[in-house]
Every structure is written in C-alpha cells, then in structure tokens.
Design a protein around this motif. Sequence first.
Motif, PDB file in Angstrom:
ATOM      1  N   LEU A   7       0.866  -1.164   0.000  1.00  0.00           N
ATOM      2  CA  LEU A   7       0.000   0.000   0.000  1.00  0.00           C
ATOM      3  C   LEU A   7       0.908   1.221   0.000  1.00  0.00           C
ATOM      4  CD1 LEU A   7      -3.048   0.668   0.303  1.00  0.00           C
ATOM      5  CD2 LEU A   7      -2.647   0.814   2.745  1.00  0.00           C
ATOM      6  N   LYS A   8       0.691   2.101  -0.941  1.00  0.00           N
ATOM      7  CA  LYS A   8       1.502   3.317  -0.998  1.00  0.00           C
ATOM      8  C   LYS A   8       1.131   4.188   0.211  1.00  0.00           C
ATOM      9  CE  LYS A   8       1.963   7.316  -3.934  1.00  0.00           C
ATOM     10  NZ  LYS A   8       1.439   7.934  -5.140  1.00  0.00           N
ATOM     11  N   PRO A   9       2.118   4.552   1.034  1.00  0.00           N
ATOM     12  CA  PRO A   9       1.797   5.355   2.220  1.00  0.00           C
ATOM     13  C   PRO A   9       1.461   6.799   1.862  1.00  0.00           C
ATOM     14  CG  PRO A   9       4.165   5.068   2.053  1.00  0.00           C
ATOM     15  CD  PRO A   9       3.550   4.262   0.931  1.00  0.00           C
ATOM     16  N   TRP A  10       0.801   7.461   2.786  1.00  0.00           N
ATOM     17  CA  TRP A  10       0.563   8.892   2.623  1.00  0.00           C
ATOM     18  C   TRP A  10       1.909   9.591   2.511  1.00  0.00           C
ATOM     19  CZ3 TRP A  10      -3.588  10.865   6.613  1.00  0.00           C
ATOM     20  CH2 TRP A  10      -4.827  10.281   6.313  1.00  0.00           C
ATOM     21  N   GLY A  11       1.973  10.657   1.720  1.00  0.00           N
ATOM     22  CA  GLY A  11       3.191  11.446   1.615  1.00  0.00           C
ATOM     23  C   GLY A  11       3.247  12.502   2.710  1.00  0.00           C
ATOM     24  N   ASN A  12       4.430  12.983   3.000  1.00  0.00           N
ATOM     25  CA  ASN A  12       4.636  14.039   4.008  1.00  0.00           C
ATOM     26  C   ASN A  12       3.920  13.720   5.313  1.00  0.00           C
ATOM     27  OD1 ASN A  12       6.164  15.591   2.193  1.00  0.00           O
ATOM     28  ND2 ASN A  12       4.296  16.456   1.341  1.00  0.00           N
ATOM     29  N   GLU A 105      -2.973  10.411  -1.673  1.00  0.00           N
ATOM     30  CA  GLU A 105      -3.222  10.369  -3.106  1.00  0.00           C
ATOM     31  C   GLU A 105      -4.019   9.120  -3.427  1.00  0.00           C
ATOM     32  OE1 GLU A 105       0.643  10.412  -4.831  1.00  0.00           O
ATOM     33  OE2 GLU A 105       1.103  12.427  -4.117  1.00  0.00           O
ATOM     34  N   SER A 106      -4.560   9.061  -4.621  1.00  0.00           N
ATOM     35  CA  SER A 106      -5.294   7.884  -5.066  1.00  0.00           C
ATOM     36  C   SER A 106      -4.389   6.658  -4.956  1.00  0.00           C
ATOM     37  CB  SER A 106      -5.740   8.083  -6.516  1.00  0.00           C
ATOM     38  OG  SER A 106      -6.457   6.964  -6.948  1.00  0.00           O
ATOM     39  N   GLY A 107      -4.900   5.607  -4.342  1.00  0.00           N
ATOM     40  CA  GLY A 107      -4.130   4.378  -4.192  1.00  0.00           C
ATOM     41  C   GLY A 107      -3.238   4.349  -2.967  1.00  0.00           C
ATOM     42  N   SER A 108      -3.281   5.404  -2.165  1.00  0.00           N
ATOM     43  CA  SER A 108      -2.468   5.407  -0.946  1.00  0.00           C
ATOM     44  C   SER A 108      -3.339   5.020   0.238  1.00  0.00           C
ATOM     45  CB  SER A 108      -1.816   6.773  -0.716  1.00  0.00           C
ATOM     46  OG  SER A 108      -2.786   7.750  -0.412  1.00  0.00           O
ATOM     47  N   GLY A 109      -2.708   4.638   1.304  1.00  0.00           N
ATOM     48  CA  GLY A 109      -3.449   4.243   2.494  1.00  0.00           C
ATOM     49  C   GLY A 109      -2.635   4.477   3.748  1.00  0.00           C
ATOM     50  N   GLU A 122      -5.136   4.033  24.922  1.00  0.00           N
ATOM     51  CA  GLU A 122      -4.714   4.137  26.318  1.00  0.00           C
ATOM     52  C   GLU A 122      -4.287   5.551  26.691  1.00  0.00           C
ATOM     53  OE1 GLU A 122      -1.818   1.117  27.198  1.00  0.00           O
ATOM     54  OE2 GLU A 122      -3.205  -0.477  26.592  1.00  0.00           O
ATOM     55  N   LEU A 123      -3.874   6.352  25.703  1.00  0.00           N
ATOM     56  CA  LEU A 123      -3.511   7.745  26.006  1.00  0.00           C
ATOM     57  C   LEU A 123      -4.744   8.550  26.411  1.00  0.00           C
ATOM     58  CD1 LEU A 123      -0.984   8.592  23.134  1.00  0.00           C
ATOM     59  CD2 LEU A 123      -0.467   8.009  25.522  1.00  0.00           C
ATOM     60  N   GLY A 124      -5.918   8.102  25.984  1.00  0.00           N
ATOM     61  CA  GLY A 124      -7.157   8.762  26.400  1.00  0.00           C
ATOM     62  C   GLY A 124      -7.430  10.090  25.716  1.00  0.00           C
ATOM     63  N   VAL A 125      -6.907  10.269  24.520  1.00  0.00           N
ATOM     64  CA  VAL A 125      -7.180  11.495  23.760  1.00  0.00           C
ATOM     65  C   VAL A 125      -7.734  11.104  22.397  1.00  0.00           C
ATOM     66  CG1 VAL A 125      -5.401  12.847  24.963  1.00  0.00           C
ATOM     67  CG2 VAL A 125      -4.831  11.690  22.833  1.00  0.00           C
ATOM     68  N   PRO A 126      -8.549  11.966  21.781  1.00  0.00           N
ATOM     69  CA  PRO A 126      -9.076  11.644  20.451  1.00  0.00           C
ATOM     70  C   PRO A 126      -7.957  11.543  19.420  1.00  0.00           C
ATOM     71  CG  PRO A 126     -10.052  13.683  21.318  1.00  0.00           C
ATOM     72  CD  PRO A 126      -9.010  13.252  22.276  1.00  0.00           C
ATOM     73  N   VAL A 127      -8.199  10.733  18.394  1.00  0.00           N
ATOM     74  CA  VAL A 127      -7.271  10.602  17.277  1.00  0.00           C
ATOM     75  C   VAL A 127      -7.986  11.109  16.028  1.00  0.00           C
ATOM     76  CG1 VAL A 127      -5.899   9.016  15.865  1.00  0.00           C
ATOM     77  CG2 VAL A 127      -6.134   8.610  18.325  1.00  0.00           C
ATOM     78  N   THR A 128      -7.333  12.020  15.308  1.00  0.00           N
ATOM     79  CA  THR A 128      -7.905  12.565  14.078  1.00  0.00           C
ATOM     80  C   THR A 128      -6.959  12.288  12.916  1.00  0.00           C
ATOM     81  OG1 THR A 128      -6.922  14.753  14.457  1.00  0.00           O
ATOM     82  CG2 THR A 128      -9.157  14.398  15.301  1.00  0.00           C
ATOM     83  N   PHE A 129      -7.502  12.392  11.711  1.00  0.00           N
ATOM     84  CA  PHE A 129      -6.732  12.174  10.498  1.00  0.00           C
ATOM     85  C   PHE A 129      -6.956  13.380   9.593  1.00  0.00           C
ATOM     86  CE2 PHE A 129      -7.886   8.184  12.368  1.00  0.00           C
ATOM     87  CZ  PHE A 129      -6.701   7.484  12.360  1.00  0.00           C
ATOM     88  N   THR A 130      -5.865  13.998   9.151  1.00  0.00           N
ATOM     89  CA  THR A 130      -5.941  15.174   8.311  1.00  0.00           C
ATOM     90  C   THR A 130      -5.230  14.895   7.003  1.00  0.00           C
ATOM     91  OG1 THR A 130      -5.897  16.602  10.274  1.00  0.00           O
ATOM     92  CG2 THR A 130      -5.377  17.633   8.148  1.00  0.00           C
ATOM     93  N   THR A 131      -5.943  15.088   5.898  1.00  0.00           N
ATOM     94  CA  THR A 131      -5.298  14.954   4.592  1.00  0.00           C
ATOM     95  C   THR A 131      -5.124  16.344   4.001  1.00  0.00           C
ATOM     96  OG1 THR A 131      -7.425  14.630   3.495  1.00  0.00           O
ATOM     97  CG2 THR A 131      -6.219  12.657   4.151  1.00  0.00           C
ATOM     98  N   VAL A 132      -4.001  16.541   3.358  1.00  0.00           N
ATOM     99  CA  VAL A 132      -3.706  17.835   2.751  1.00  0.00           C
ATOM    100  C   VAL A 132      -3.410  17.642   1.276  1.00  0.00           C
ATOM    101  CG1 VAL A 132      -2.891  18.897   4.881  1.00  0.00           C
ATOM    102  CG2 VAL A 132      -1.284  17.657   3.459  1.00  0.00           C
ATOM    103  N   ARG A 133      -3.572  18.702   0.528  1.00  0.00           N
ATOM    104  CA  ARG A 133      -3.324  18.689  -0.915  1.00  0.00           C
ATOM    105  C   ARG A 133      -1.837  18.932  -1.160  1.00  0.00           C
ATOM    106  NH1 ARG A 133      -7.001  20.067  -4.740  1.00  0.00           N
ATOM    107  NH2 ARG A 133      -8.284  21.063  -3.167  1.00  0.00           N
ATOM    108  N   ALA A 134      -1.284  18.189  -2.098  1.00  0.00           N
ATOM    109  CA  ALA A 134       0.117  18.388  -2.460  1.00  0.00           C
ATOM    110  C   ALA A 134       0.280  19.760  -3.100  1.00  0.00           C
ATOM    111  CB  ALA A 134       0.569  17.306  -3.436  1.00  0.00           C
ATOM    112  N   SER A 135       1.346  20.469  -2.763  1.00  0.00           N
ATOM    113  CA  SER A 135       1.558  21.788  -3.355  1.00  0.00           C
ATOM    114  C   SER A 135       1.823  21.637  -4.846  1.00  0.00           C
ATOM    115  CB  SER A 135       2.719  22.504  -2.669  1.00  0.00           C
ATOM    116  OG  SER A 135       3.894  21.765  -2.840  1.00  0.00           O
TER     117      SER A 135
END
Length: 147
Positions: A7-12, A105-109, A122-135
């Motif tokens: 699986l192609k990883p997210w960039g940056n 990007e398309s095909g990344s995960g 266990e840390l007890g804090v919310p986890v969020t996911f942010t995707t950004v556009r490549a410059s």
Amino acid sequence: MEPGAKLKPWGNLSTSLVVSGQEVNSAFLLAELQLADSAEFSSSEGVGIYSGPGWATFTVDERHSKSADEQAAELIRFLSPRKLALDALKEAGKPVKVDMAGVAESGSGLYVSPDVLAGLAELGVPVTFTTVRASGEDEEDPLAWLD
C-alpha cells in the motif's frame, strides 16, 4: 488491510500530539510534558515541538519513519509515561488530540496496527486524520464540468 500488503503510504506523513489554548506555545508544551531536560527527546531524529498562535505540537515526522504505525508507536513511547501530564492538560480545559496528517493520493493508504491503536486508546485522547493537498497540484474542482 494486512501489514504485508503493498500500500503506498501517505506522503509528508506526520503524527502529532496537538494541544490548543491561549497561552500554549513550544515552551509551555516542553514544560508540561517534562521534555526540556530529556536527552532522549533532544537526540531523537524526526521528533520535535512546533507551535503557532494558540497551539503547539509534539510531532514525529518522516525523518523518523515514513510509516504511520512507527510514527504513532514512537509518539506513544514518549507519551505513555507522561499520561498524567496529558490528563492534567485535559483537566485544565486544553483541547488535546493526536493527529495523523499527510498527503493522501489515489491508491495510498494508512496502516496502523491493532497494538498501536490500543496504545493510542490508552492515552485517552481523540485521534484525528488530516489529509492535505500536495503543493502545485491543480486545485480546480474535478467535477466542475458537470455544470
């Protein structure tokens, strides 16, 4: 998705503890997490504290690892012994979360193992996911032709 799957990883990619609030800055976060005198923190490649007006992050980035799983595991390794400090920040009314951010990007995960997900829980804090556009990427709406 299995860990062995290609699986192609997210960039940056970066994985961060994010703390917000009026007086929050790098010095505040270093003091609250008791990292100022930590030789382990100061010698870790790709691990740092960043801040802007009203926020600060404790971030593990691609210089440490391009893997979301390894970045989150490193963050957990630093934060687990400091869970009381995280709890104190929340009790003081500071918004606290872990954010995984990158260019998707398309095909990344993004793969995060069950053990690491348990450690984040266990840390007890919310986890969020942010995707950004490549410059430099075309910002035109791909569905604009439907008008």
